[in-house]
Design a protein around this motif. Structure first.
Motif, PDB file in Angstrom:
ATOM      1  N   GLU A 195       0.814  -1.222   0.000  1.00 28.77           N
ATOM      2  CA  GLU A 195       0.000   0.000   0.000  1.00 28.77           C
ATOM      3  C   GLU A 195       0.843   1.266   0.000  1.00 28.77           C
ATOM      4  N   GLN A 196       2.042   1.191   0.516  1.00 31.99           N
ATOM      5  CA  GLN A 196       2.933   2.362   0.547  1.00 31.99           C
ATOM      6  C   GLN A 196       3.830   2.430  -0.699  1.00 31.99           C
ATOM      7  N   GLY A 197       3.665   1.503  -1.619  1.00 32.47           N
ATOM      8  CA  GLY A 197       4.477   1.506  -2.820  1.00 32.47           C
ATOM      9  C   GLY A 197       5.811   0.816  -2.660  1.00 32.47           C
ATOM     10  N   GLU A 198       6.049   0.219  -1.505  1.00 33.07           N
ATOM     11  CA  GLU A 198       7.280  -0.513  -1.276  1.00 33.07           C
ATOM     12  C   GLU A 198       7.118  -1.969  -1.733  1.00 33.07           C
ATOM     13  N   THR A 199       8.227  -2.605  -2.011  1.00 28.88           N
ATOM     14  CA  THR A 199       8.196  -3.990  -2.471  1.00 28.88           C
ATOM     15  C   THR A 199       7.590  -4.915  -1.410  1.00 28.88           C
ATOM     16  N   ARG A 200       6.552  -5.652  -1.818  1.00 27.54           N
ATOM     17  CA  ARG A 200       5.931  -6.639  -0.929  1.00 27.54           C
ATOM     18  C   ARG A 200       6.373  -8.053  -1.293  1.00 27.54           C
ATOM     19  N   GLU A 201       6.377  -8.354  -2.584  1.00 27.91           N
ATOM     20  CA  GLU A 201       6.815  -9.660  -3.067  1.00 27.91           C
ATOM     21  C   GLU A 201       7.560  -9.478  -4.379  1.00 27.91           C
ATOM     22  N   GLN A 202       8.487 -10.395  -4.649  1.00 29.32           N
ATOM     23  CA  GLN A 202       9.198 -10.400  -5.916  1.00 29.32           C
ATOM     24  C   GLN A 202       9.354 -11.833  -6.394  1.00 29.32           C
ATOM     25  N   GLY A 203       9.477 -11.983  -7.699  1.00 37.92           N
ATOM     26  CA  GLY A 203       9.688 -13.319  -8.248  1.00 37.92           C
ATOM     27  C   GLY A 203      10.205 -13.253  -9.664  1.00 37.92           C
ATOM     28  N   PRO A 204      11.125 -14.164 -10.033  1.00 37.21           N
ATOM     29  CA  PRO A 204      11.627 -14.208 -11.416  1.00 37.21           C
ATOM     30  C   PRO A 204      10.556 -14.738 -12.353  1.00 37.21           C
ATOM     31  N   ALA A 205      10.491 -14.153 -13.530  1.00 37.22           N
ATOM     32  CA  ALA A 205       9.443 -14.519 -14.482  1.00 37.22           C
ATOM     33  C   ALA A 205      10.047 -14.820 -15.844  1.00 37.22           C
ATOM     34  N   SER A 206       9.385 -15.718 -16.545  1.00 35.41           N
ATOM     35  CA  SER A 206       9.725 -16.032 -17.929  1.00 35.41           C
ATOM     36  C   SER A 206       8.576 -15.535 -18.795  1.00 35.41           C
ATOM     37  N   ALA A 207       8.831 -14.472 -19.547  1.00 42.21           N
ATOM     38  CA  ALA A 207       7.765 -13.799 -20.281  1.00 42.21           C
ATOM     39  C   ALA A 207       7.779 -14.187 -21.757  1.00 42.21           C
ATOM     40  N   GLN A 208       6.599 -14.252 -22.311  1.00 42.18           N
ATOM     41  CA  GLN A 208       6.441 -14.490 -23.740  1.00 42.18           C
ATOM     42  C   GLN A 208       5.441 -13.481 -24.289  1.00 42.18           C
ATOM     43  N   ALA A 209       5.899 -12.692 -25.246  1.00 39.53           N
ATOM     44  CA  ALA A 209       5.049 -11.677 -25.857  1.00 39.53           C
ATOM     45  C   ALA A 209       4.517 -12.197 -27.178  1.00 39.53           C
ATOM     46  N   VAL A 210       3.198 -12.176 -27.322  1.00 41.26           N
ATOM     47  CA  VAL A 210       2.532 -12.651 -28.536  1.00 41.26           C
ATOM     48  C   VAL A 210       1.494 -11.610 -28.951  1.00 41.26           C
ATOM     49  N   ASP A 211       0.966 -11.791 -30.139  1.00 35.06           N
ATOM     50  CA  ASP A 211      -0.034 -10.852 -30.653  1.00 35.06           C
ATOM     51  C   ASP A 211      -1.412 -11.224 -30.103  1.00 35.06           C
ATOM     52  N   LEU A 212      -1.859 -10.484 -29.103  1.00 34.52           N
ATOM     53  CA  LEU A 212      -3.161 -10.736 -28.478  1.00 34.52           C
ATOM     54  C   LEU A 212      -4.256  -9.809 -28.977  1.00 34.52           C
ATOM     55  N   PHE A 213      -3.876  -8.655 -29.512  1.00 31.31           N
ATOM     56  CA  PHE A 213      -4.863  -7.619 -29.808  1.00 31.31           C
ATOM     57  C   PHE A 213      -5.333  -7.588 -31.257  1.00 31.31           C
ATOM     58  N   SER A 214      -4.512  -8.048 -32.199  1.00 27.36           N
ATOM     59  CA  SER A 214      -4.902  -7.977 -33.609  1.00 27.36           C
ATOM     60  C   SER A 214      -6.121  -8.856 -33.864  1.00 27.36           C
ATOM     61  N   PRO A 215      -7.110  -8.351 -34.601  1.00 28.48           N
ATOM     62  CA  PRO A 215      -8.345  -9.129 -34.811  1.00 28.48           C
ATOM     63  C   PRO A 215      -8.128 -10.421 -35.583  1.00 28.48           C
ATOM     64  N   ASN A 216      -7.099 -10.468 -36.448  1.00 22.44           N
ATOM     65  CA  ASN A 216      -6.857 -11.660 -37.255  1.00 22.44           C
ATOM     66  C   ASN A 216      -5.836 -12.611 -36.631  1.00 22.44           C
ATOM     67  N   SER A 217      -5.352 -12.273 -35.459  1.00 25.65           N
ATOM     68  CA  SER A 217      -4.342 -13.109 -34.809  1.00 25.65           C
ATOM     69  C   SER A 217      -4.950 -14.414 -34.303  1.00 25.65           C
ATOM     70  N   LYS A 218      -4.197 -15.504 -34.479  1.00 26.35           N
ATOM     71  CA  LYS A 218      -4.637 -16.817 -34.008  1.00 26.35           C
ATOM     72  C   LYS A 218      -3.859 -17.262 -32.778  1.00 26.35           C
ATOM     73  N   GLU A 219      -3.122 -16.353 -32.178  1.00 26.44           N
ATOM     74  CA  GLU A 219      -2.257 -16.727 -31.076  1.00 26.44           C
ATOM     75  C   GLU A 219      -3.033 -17.180 -29.833  1.00 26.44           C
ATOM     76  N   VAL A 220      -4.166 -16.571 -29.569  1.00 33.60           N
ATOM     77  CA  VAL A 220      -4.957 -16.967 -28.397  1.00 33.60           C
ATOM     78  C   VAL A 220      -5.393 -18.423 -28.507  1.00 33.60           C
ATOM     79  N   ASP A 221      -5.861 -18.814 -29.694  1.00 35.46           N
ATOM     80  CA  ASP A 221      -6.274 -20.198 -29.907  1.00 35.46           C
ATOM     81  C   ASP A 221      -5.071 -21.126 -30.021  1.00 35.46           C
ATOM     82  N   ARG A 222      -4.016 -20.641 -30.665  1.00 35.31           N
ATOM     83  CA  ARG A 222      -2.831 -21.479 -30.859  1.00 35.31           C
ATOM     84  C   ARG A 222      -2.204 -21.881 -29.538  1.00 35.31           C
ATOM     85  N   LEU A 223      -2.157 -20.949 -28.590  1.00 33.65           N
ATOM     86  CA  LEU A 223      -1.573 -21.225 -27.287  1.00 33.65           C
ATOM     87  C   LEU A 223      -2.604 -21.742 -26.281  1.00 33.65           C
ATOM     88  N   ASN A 224      -3.823 -21.932 -26.751  1.00 30.38           N
ATOM     89  CA  ASN A 224      -4.897 -22.475 -25.907  1.00 30.38           C
ATOM     90  C   ASN A 224      -5.123 -21.614 -24.656  1.00 30.38           C
TER      91      ASN A 224
END
Length: 424
Positions: A110-139
């Motif tokens: 609530e004060q803007g200080e770090t409460r929890e941290q964790g390493p993450a493995s991120a994957q950026a895909v096309d979620l917003f384009s109307p013709n993108s099939k990534e949502v279905d492809r990645l289930n």
């Protein structure tokens, strides 16, 4: 004569019921097992292709040499031009832009200080384009546990286990720390719009999925991507075609020494998948052969016994003057008809069971929670063209072969000797 024999088979239940039942069961098991094995092995390769390799993948040469490190400083530039070229050259392929990167998720209090941290493995895909099939492809849609799929910039998805570990709820804010394409430190605030669970430990431990536009802004990668994945438009991986496309693409750029020039790899050329593909093909064929062979032995024995039990009938027919050749021929025709009837019934029943297995599958998520490999949680069958005829191999040919052997034993006997044996 075929019509006459068919009437005899259908009317004489004692002679035909048991063989047809046994053949139907054997063919049923053959169809179900082969379709399920094909589906399981296909799902394993398909999941790897969807999340990591694609059917083919384009990277820069320098990126490919250090692909395990996800070196986005060696990413492909002017990607829009490259995609246009690929779409024109290979119209039956679909291309998906991906950026994979690691970082640190910081959750403030609530004060803007770090409460929890964790390493993450991120994957950026096309979620917003109307013709993108990534949502279905990645289930993604079916893997959602809570919340919604990101619909606006700044939204992000976390694996359900990772979100619980960080104590996050839908709508909570977090900060993602990472490094840009140029190597400088970067951070960006996100809102968790939902959580998901793929059922695979490799994906559920610390996965983050976001739209590629947010990743490009955060990583200074406008008109750049780390990896460009290609998929056959029919969704099925064709190993020979993938290798052909990769070789053709690379041959056009073989004269360049530029380390940032794009290079294409087929799925078999990445992550030691070549050995896996060859192994699965061999195992699928071997297991199918063993099962078909086992069923063939059982059904061959059924045909053999069925023929031997008809000594009295053959003796009477021989005594009445019927030719041995004609008896032997009708025996083979009857076996062919019984085998065909049993195979048709067994195939229909097998496909009837394989279809729900293909649509819904069997959930083995409880057995793969601690497995580090990328394995599907739900295993499904796959009905292929082979499923419609593979049951006829043990069902028809084994039955005919068994009757042929038993018929030879009777065929070689003398009429008087055979009839004398029947009187005992």
């Amino acid at each position: 004569m075929i019509q006459f024999l068919l009437k005899g088979i259908l009317r004489d239940a004692r002679r035909s019921r048991l063989p047809i039942i046994i053949i139907s069961i054997g063919v049923f098991l053959t169809v179900v097992m082969t379709t399920f094995m094909s589906g399981v092995i296909g799902d394993m390769l398909d999941m790897t292709a969807k999340f990591q390799t694609g059917h083919v993948k384009v990277m820069t040469r320098a990126y490919a040499d250090n692909a395990d490190l996800l070196p986005n400083d060696l990413a492909i530039l002017e990607v829009d031009e490259l995609i246009t070229e690929l779409e024109q050259t290979y119209p039956k392929m679909e291309w998906a832009e991906r950026i994979r990167f690691g970082g640190l998720v910081d959750v403030p209090d609530e004060q803007g200080e770090t409460r929890e941290q964790g390493p993450a493995s991120a994957q950026a895909v096309d979620l917003f384009s109307p013709n993108s099939k990534e949502v279905d492809r990645l289930n993604i849609r079916k893997s959602m546990v809570t919340g919604d799929i990101p619909s606006q910039p700044g939204d992000i998805l976390l694996s359900d286990d990772f979100a619980k570990k960080l104590g996050l709820s839908i709508g909570d804010k977090m900060t993602f720390f990472g490094s840009t394409m140029d190597g400088s430190m970067t951070f960006k605030n996100f809102r968790m719009s939902g959580t998901l669970r793929f059922g695979t430990a490799a994906l559920d431990r610390g996965s983050v999925i976001l739209d590629i536009s947010d990743a490009r802004q955060m990583l200074d990668m406008e008109d750049a991507i780390g990896e460009l994945l290609g998929y056959a438009s029919n969704g099925t991986y064709d190993d020979n075609r993938a290798v052909e496309i990769a070789n053709e693409f690379n041959a056009k750029r073989s004269g360049s020494d530029d380390e940032f020039a794009p290079i294409m790899f087929a799925m078999r050329d990445m992550n030691d998948m070549g050995a896996m593909i060859d192994y699965t093909k061999a195992m699928t064929g071997l297991m199918a052969f063993i099962f078909v062979f086992a069923m063939s032995i059982v059904l061959w024995n059924t045909g053999l016994l069925g023929g031997l039990r008809r000594y009295r009938e053959f003796g009477i027919r021989l005594a009445m003057g019927e030719e041995k050749r004609h008896i032997y021929k009708t025996l083979i025709y009857e076996a062919l008809l019984i085998g065909a009837l049993g195979s048709i019934i067994g195939t229909i029943l097998g496909l009837a069971v394989a279809w729900p297995l293909q649509e819904f599958g069997l959930d083995f998520s409880s057995m793969t929670q601690n497995v580090g490999m990328m394995l599907p949680a739900v295993y499904k069958a796959k009905i292929t063209a082979t499923a419609f005829f593979i049951g006829f191999i043990p069902g028809v040919f084994s039955m005919v072969f068994g009757n042929a052997l038993s018929g030879i034993g009777i065929y070689k006997r003398k009429t008087a000797q055979l009839f004398k044996e029947l009187e005992v």
